[in-house]
Design an enzyme around this catalytic site. Sequence first.
Site, PDB file in Angstrom:
ATOM      1  N   HIS A  65       0.815  -1.207   0.000  1.00 32.76           N
ATOM      2  CA  HIS A  65       0.000   0.000   0.000  1.00 32.76           C
ATOM      3  C   HIS A  65       0.847   1.256   0.000  1.00 32.76           C
ATOM      4  CE1 HIS A  65      -4.032  -1.946   1.184  1.00 32.76           C
ATOM      5  NE2 HIS A  65      -3.912  -1.768  -0.105  1.00 32.76           N
ATOM      6  N   ARG A 115      -9.883 -10.331  -8.583  1.00 33.35           N
ATOM      7  CA  ARG A 115      -9.477 -11.436  -7.700  1.00 33.35           C
ATOM      8  C   ARG A 115     -10.443 -11.502  -6.523  1.00 33.35           C
ATOM      9  NH1 ARG A 115      -3.998  -9.530  -9.147  1.00 33.35           N
ATOM     10  NH2 ARG A 115      -2.749 -11.309  -9.773  1.00 33.35           N
ATOM     11  N   GLU A 169      -3.043 -21.650 -16.423  1.00 37.66           N
ATOM     12  CA  GLU A 169      -1.981 -21.385 -15.450  1.00 37.66           C
ATOM     13  C   GLU A 169      -1.064 -22.579 -15.272  1.00 37.66           C
ATOM     14  OE1 GLU A 169      -3.576 -18.537 -12.121  1.00 37.66           O
ATOM     15  OE2 GLU A 169      -4.912 -20.247 -12.296  1.00 37.66           O
ATOM     16  N   ASN A 180       1.609 -15.550 -14.226  1.00 39.24           N
ATOM     17  CA  ASN A 180       2.384 -15.640 -12.982  1.00 39.24           C
ATOM     18  C   ASN A 180       2.536 -17.105 -12.571  1.00 39.24           C
ATOM     19  OD1 ASN A 180       2.070 -12.909 -13.080  1.00 39.24           O
ATOM     20  ND2 ASN A 180       0.533 -12.792 -11.465  1.00 39.24           N
ATOM     21  N   ASP A 181       1.420 -17.818 -12.642  1.00 39.80           N
ATOM     22  CA  ASP A 181       1.479 -19.236 -12.283  1.00 39.80           C
ATOM     23  C   ASP A 181       1.996 -20.092 -13.418  1.00 39.80           C
ATOM     24  OD1 ASP A 181       0.765 -19.641  -9.566  1.00 39.80           O
ATOM     25  OD2 ASP A 181      -1.220 -18.860 -10.048  1.00 39.80           O
ATOM     26  N   ARG A 227       7.183 -19.043  -7.143  1.00 44.17           N
ATOM     27  CA  ARG A 227       7.205 -17.629  -7.526  1.00 44.17           C
ATOM     28  C   ARG A 227       7.564 -16.706  -6.368  1.00 44.17           C
ATOM     29  NH1 ARG A 227       0.715 -16.839  -8.836  1.00 44.17           N
ATOM     30  NH2 ARG A 227       0.854 -14.702  -8.116  1.00 44.17           N
ATOM     31  N   CYS A 236      -3.704 -12.113 -18.010  1.00 38.28           N
ATOM     32  CA  CYS A 236      -3.937 -11.249 -16.856  1.00 38.28           C
ATOM     33  C   CYS A 236      -2.805 -11.332 -15.834  1.00 38.28           C
ATOM     34  CB  CYS A 236      -5.274 -11.582 -16.190  1.00 38.28           C
ATOM     35  SG  CYS A 236      -5.334 -13.253 -15.556  1.00 38.28           S
TER      36      CYS A 236
HETATM   37  C1  PEP Z   1      -1.579 -15.522 -12.546  1.00 39.67           C
HETATM   38  O1  PEP Z   1      -1.273 -16.604 -12.046  1.00 39.67           O
HETATM   39  O2  PEP Z   1      -0.980 -15.002 -13.505  1.00 39.67           O
HETATM   40  C2  PEP Z   1      -2.700 -14.754 -12.001  1.00 39.67           C
HETATM   41  C3  PEP Z   1      -3.147 -13.677 -12.603  1.00 39.67           C
HETATM   42  O3  PEP Z   1      -3.232 -15.169 -10.827  1.00 39.67           O
HETATM   43  P1  PEP Z   1      -2.563 -14.901  -9.388  1.00 39.67           P
HETATM   44  O4  PEP Z   1      -1.386 -13.960  -9.607  1.00 39.67           O
HETATM   45  O5  PEP Z   1      -3.627 -14.315  -8.557  1.00 39.67           O
HETATM   46  O6  PEP Z   1      -2.146 -16.262  -8.997  1.00 39.67           O
HETATM   47 MG    MG Z   2      -2.606 -17.524 -10.658  1.00 35.30          MG
END
Ligand code: PEP
Ligand code: MG
Length: 584
Positions: free
Chosen positions: A193, A301, A436, A459-460, A470, A507
């Site tokens: 934040h 989310r 993912e 990301n995943d 990660r 995303c």
């Molecule tokens: C992702 O995995 O890219 C994703 C958007 O979900 P999160 O980062 O919430 O796991």
């Molecule tokens: Mg994810």
Amino acid sequence: MACSRSIQALAVSPGIAIGRVMCLHRLVGNRPDRREVAESEVAGELERLAGALKRTREQITSLRDALRDRLDRAGAEIFDAHLLLVDDKALNAAIGERIRSKRLCAEFAVFDAVEEFAAVFGEMSDEYLRERAVDLRDVGNRILSNLTNSAPDTHFSGRRIVAAPTLAPSDTVQLDRSKVLGLAVEVGSATSHTAILARSLRIPAVVGLPPEVMEQLSGDDTMIIDGFSGKVIINPDDRTKEAYRLKAKTAGEFLEQLERDSALRPETADGFIVELAANIDAQAKYDEAREVGAHGVGLFRTEFLFLDAAAIPGEDEQFEIYKRLLTDAGDDPVTVRTMDIGGDKSFSGVYRAPEENPFLGLRGIRLSLYERPDLFRVQLRALLRAGVYGNLRVMIPMVTSVLEVEETRKVISELEDELRASHTEFAPLSLGVMIETPAAALLADKLAPIVDFFSIGSNDLVQYTMAVDRGNERVAYLYRPTHPAILRLIDCCVTAAKRNNIFVGVCGQMAGDPATAVLLMGLGVHELSMSPGSVPLIRRVIRSLSLYEAAQTARAAMECRNAAESLALVQDLLARRVPEIAAL
Ligand code: PEP
Ligand code: MG
């Protein structure tokens, strides 16, 4: 620290600051003594606590209102969240219990309860949740200073770069903006934040300053912080200062220009549109996305609605949240992800069993279908009802098989029957899967015919493909989204999506980074969804090159041997087409 030194930190708020340092070694209250009180004093302690809570509420309300007056919505929302923490039932019960049963003084009861709650957040490997510990401690410190009638000193003379081990949101907002040139903080991340506030106050900021550097800094030192690259230079020579002054001027003009472009279409030089959408969390409102000219929400989310075990929202409450977001977004699409609990987000109120490997365990759709179908049904019912109010897309996370989609469809169709039977209004859901896992990507041709869209959670996808946690900094060097293996999996999804005429978005963080955004558009992704702050930058990237050259670069990157080679290819293109961005 007299000699010149250069450090790589993490850039969290753009801009460049050059100036003398102001060290705020201890901004927040000290640990209070553990003092026990007599039975007869308990009522008095509870009364003191109530008074401190009241003052805390008033102070936070006035901070929030001041930010609202400055039209700083993101900042104001942070203090809305702090107000919820002040009134949090579980926290207040824990503090009260310490005073009543353990007969602790109010100060220690507050400190101890806040630490217990903050420790739970602090240990989570998800960055977003870990940062909530900072908010909680911030609120705790404010209650403590109201109990002891002391306030942290955030006043200083002259214009300075503020360096601090940690900076709570309320400290950040109380810093006199006219005196703060920049922020360099030890603890935090881009999603903290404090970083969000720094961005909304337009203060250049970096986090991740090594503790030994922080300890050696003094008010005699000068510093340059580069909020674009994350570079920090302590006691720079005159030539370096001059070079950064020039960079600051050019970058400042460039950022202003980018913000003015929010009405421009995200159209490539050869006339293709790459949609830009915003990722928002449970507290965010659609205005944030609209302000930067995003077309809808690519990821909402929802798991953060389930954080507080004592206050998991029921069907009607969720319906109102989704309805409001959809109404605010008008015709723009809103993509809601069903709760992605499990992995690092193992909320004890929802799921308790310990797992050896939670990231490979009961996470996302697995938990929704097989562990908490009750919560899943409530969420889907709320979404089916809310769908009447806008352009809703719903997606399920952590998919690895066709069966998971079929079972989800079965639940949805049962819920539709229920709603029909009770004459409750609803709209059919546009259902997508998040890609993912490598399994989902490789099975994209089987998944595409049974869903309405794909959203790649990079990301995943990077984590599971590269076998890299990660959140583990020891193997962070392997976490490389430009790795050809990742690009090939994404290509697999886009090809399957196109063959089946469905939409495909991204995303994850790859969408908001200039280099990977080019590769994604080159691979044929239709929508890039990112935090609102990144939208202007990515819009400029899209407008600066042709889809043809992005596609050629992406094809060549897929043939590279490693992530560094493919990154070099795309960086070369960026340097030729958008040198302003490459130079940042
Ligand atoms: C992702 O995995 O890219 C994703 C958007 O979900 P999160 O980062 O919430 O796991
Ligand atoms: Mg994810």
